[in-house]
Design a protein around this motif. Structure first.
Motif, PDB file in Angstrom:
ATOM      1  N   ILE A  50       0.845  -1.209   0.000  1.00 31.40           N
ATOM      2  CA  ILE A  50       0.000   0.000   0.000  1.00 31.40           C
ATOM      3  C   ILE A  50       0.876   1.253   0.000  1.00 31.40           C
ATOM      4  CG2 ILE A  50      -1.731   1.290   1.314  1.00 31.40           C
ATOM      5  CD1 ILE A  50      -2.681  -1.420   2.445  1.00 31.40           C
ATOM      6  N   HIS A  51       1.868   1.277   0.891  1.00 36.92           N
ATOM      7  CA  HIS A  51       2.774   2.425   0.982  1.00 36.92           C
ATOM      8  C   HIS A  51       3.514   2.664  -0.339  1.00 36.92           C
ATOM      9  CE1 HIS A  51       6.270   4.823   2.201  1.00 36.92           C
ATOM     10  NE2 HIS A  51       7.034   3.860   1.720  1.00 36.92           N
ATOM     11  N   VAL A 100      -1.903   8.554   4.141  1.00 33.60           N
ATOM     12  CA  VAL A 100      -1.872   7.094   4.031  1.00 33.60           C
ATOM     13  C   VAL A 100      -0.710   6.540   4.842  1.00 33.60           C
ATOM     14  CG1 VAL A 100      -1.518   5.147   2.457  1.00 33.60           C
ATOM     15  CG2 VAL A 100      -3.012   7.030   1.782  1.00 33.60           C
ATOM     16  N   ASP A 101       0.459   7.164   4.709  1.00 33.47           N
ATOM     17  CA  ASP A 101       1.638   6.722   5.469  1.00 33.47           C
ATOM     18  C   ASP A 101       1.427   6.883   6.971  1.00 33.47           C
ATOM     19  OD1 ASP A 101       2.982   5.965   3.252  1.00 33.47           O
ATOM     20  OD2 ASP A 101       4.493   7.547   3.295  1.00 33.47           O
ATOM     21  N   LEU A 102       0.728   7.954   7.357  1.00 36.63           N
ATOM     22  CA  LEU A 102       0.471   8.179   8.784  1.00 36.63           C
ATOM     23  C   LEU A 102      -0.428   7.082   9.352  1.00 36.63           C
ATOM     24  CD1 LEU A 102       0.780   9.964  11.285  1.00 36.63           C
ATOM     25  CD2 LEU A 102      -1.220  11.269  10.505  1.00 36.63           C
ATOM     26  N   VAL A 140       0.644   4.453  12.228  1.00 34.83           N
ATOM     27  CA  VAL A 140      -0.109   4.262  13.471  1.00 34.83           C
ATOM     28  C   VAL A 140      -0.410   2.787  13.683  1.00 34.83           C
ATOM     29  CG1 VAL A 140      -2.312   4.688  14.608  1.00 34.83           C
ATOM     30  CG2 VAL A 140      -1.100   6.572  13.510  1.00 34.83           C
ATOM     31  N   LEU A 141      -0.795   2.095  12.591  1.00 36.61           N
ATOM     32  CA  LEU A 141      -1.149   0.674  12.685  1.00 36.61           C
ATOM     33  C   LEU A 141       0.066  -0.218  12.939  1.00 36.61           C
ATOM     34  CD1 LEU A 141      -3.741   0.374   9.761  1.00 36.61           C
ATOM     35  CD2 LEU A 141      -4.221   0.358  12.220  1.00 36.61           C
ATOM     36  N   MET A 150       6.675   9.173  10.472  1.00 37.69           N
ATOM     37  CA  MET A 150       5.507   9.838  11.037  1.00 37.69           C
ATOM     38  C   MET A 150       5.618  11.349  11.016  1.00 37.69           C
ATOM     39  SD  MET A 150       4.241   7.364  14.162  1.00 37.69           S
ATOM     40  CE  MET A 150       2.614   8.134  14.150  1.00 37.69           C
ATOM     41  N   LYS A 151       6.575  11.879  10.275  1.00 40.73           N
ATOM     42  CA  LYS A 151       6.688  13.331  10.150  1.00 40.73           C
ATOM     43  C   LYS A 151       6.254  13.759   8.749  1.00 40.73           C
ATOM     44  CE  LYS A 151      11.602  13.261   8.850  1.00 40.73           C
ATOM     45  NZ  LYS A 151      11.404  13.694   7.471  1.00 40.73           N
TER      46      LYS A 151
END
Length: 316
Positions: free
Chosen positions: A161-162, A201-203, A207-208, A263-264
């Protein structure tokens, strides 16, 4: 679902990886240093895998998971280091669009798999300390295999997905990536359009696969700490703390830089800093893992002496 025009992705057919330096002499020095690091990582993790496979006393869930972690680290560092070593000596530092896509996918897949796998290792320690008499019954070989297969499947799925969203962005130039390999944020910074949706999407994935597993690890270790404090034997308590400390050390050195990178937002992207941090959690953690687990583990030391024919009690 949001899609981008397919024709846009053909604007750039290859990327140039700038690496760490453009000075030939500096590159030769870096080549020697990184070659030694890479060989040490591969040999160290390979030694742990060999010892666990050869010594029947290490055929337990704990060491099975350690063997899988070492295999992950070997594959993880091999996705980037050999190419970087070639680029340090070669005149051309190009990588095709397809090659960049593949490297990003495999690197991210192995990294995400390792993130989830640390939860499995924490669960193993939780069961061993809270239910020592039922340890092998709870963690049967069938469950161990399913846990390992599940972590690998999740890692490769989330990576797909990423990578899909990142490489579907339009890249119309420049094509110079200020990095030593194709990492998602560094490639994404070259996109010719707004990347907020891809960052979102990456965030969600972070998180997951980063925040949620880390929370589970912390929760499990709170329970483990409570159980260890109830142990009356000082020696048994120290041994339990030592085993858990090894895992926590590896988790900390892996999660901290990975969380910072993924996450940035793009607005805070810093090429030079990101290269150094990526090098740390890509290369140095793969080197750190065998050192931490072997130097702090009497069973690994005993297996090494046994395999080398030196036998006897471990005194170091």
């Amino acid at each position: 679902m949001w899609m981008l025009p397919v024709q846009n992705q053909s604007w750039v057919s290859e990327f140039i990886l700038l690496g760490f330096s453009s000075d030939p002499m500096s590159n030769r020095i870096l080549f020697i240093a990184f070659l030694l690091l890479y060989l040490s990582s591969v040999l160290g993790n390979g030694l742990i895998i060999t010892l666990i496979c050869l010594d029947k006393q290490l055929h337990t869930p704990m060491y099975f998971f350690l063997c899988i972690l070492s295999l992950l680290d070997m594959c993880y560092v091999t996705t980037t280091m050999p190419q970087m070593l070639v680029h340090l000596l070669a005149h051309s530092q190009t990588i095709s669009f397809a090659g960049c896509w593949l490297q990003m996918y495999v690197f991210c897949a192995l990294g995400l798999t390792e993130c989830i796998f640390f939860v499995v290792m924490a669960y193993d320690r939780y069961v061993a300390i809270w239910y020592p008499l039922r340890y092998t019954a709870v963690l049967s070989w069938g469950l161990c295999m399913r846990l390992v297969a599940g972590t690998w499947a999740c890692g490769f799925l989330f990576s797909l997905i990423h990578t899909f969203f990142t490489m579907r962005l339009p890249y119309c130039g420049p094509n110079m990536i200020n990095h030593y390999f194709c990492e998602g944020p560094s490639v994404r910074s070259l996109a010719c359009m707004d990347t907020h949706l891809v960052e979102l999407v990456d965030l969600v994935i972070s998180v997951l696969v980063l925040a949620a597993p880390l929370s589970l690890i912390l929760a499990s270790y709170i329970c483990i700490a409570l159980a260890i404090l109830k142990i009356k034997s000082t020696r048994a308590r120290c041994k339990a703390f030592s085993t858990c400390a090894s895992h926590l050390t590896v988790v900390t050195f892996f999660y901290a830089p990975a969380t910072y990178i993924y996450m940035k937002p793009n607005s805070s992207y810093s090429p030079e800093l990101d290269k150094q941090i990526s090098l740390f959690y890509n290369v140095f953690t793969a080197l750190l893992n065998p050192a931490v687990y072997s130097l702090r583990n009497q069973d690994i030391k005993r297996a090494f002496l046994k395999v080398t024919g030196r036998g006897g009690r471990v005194t170091w």
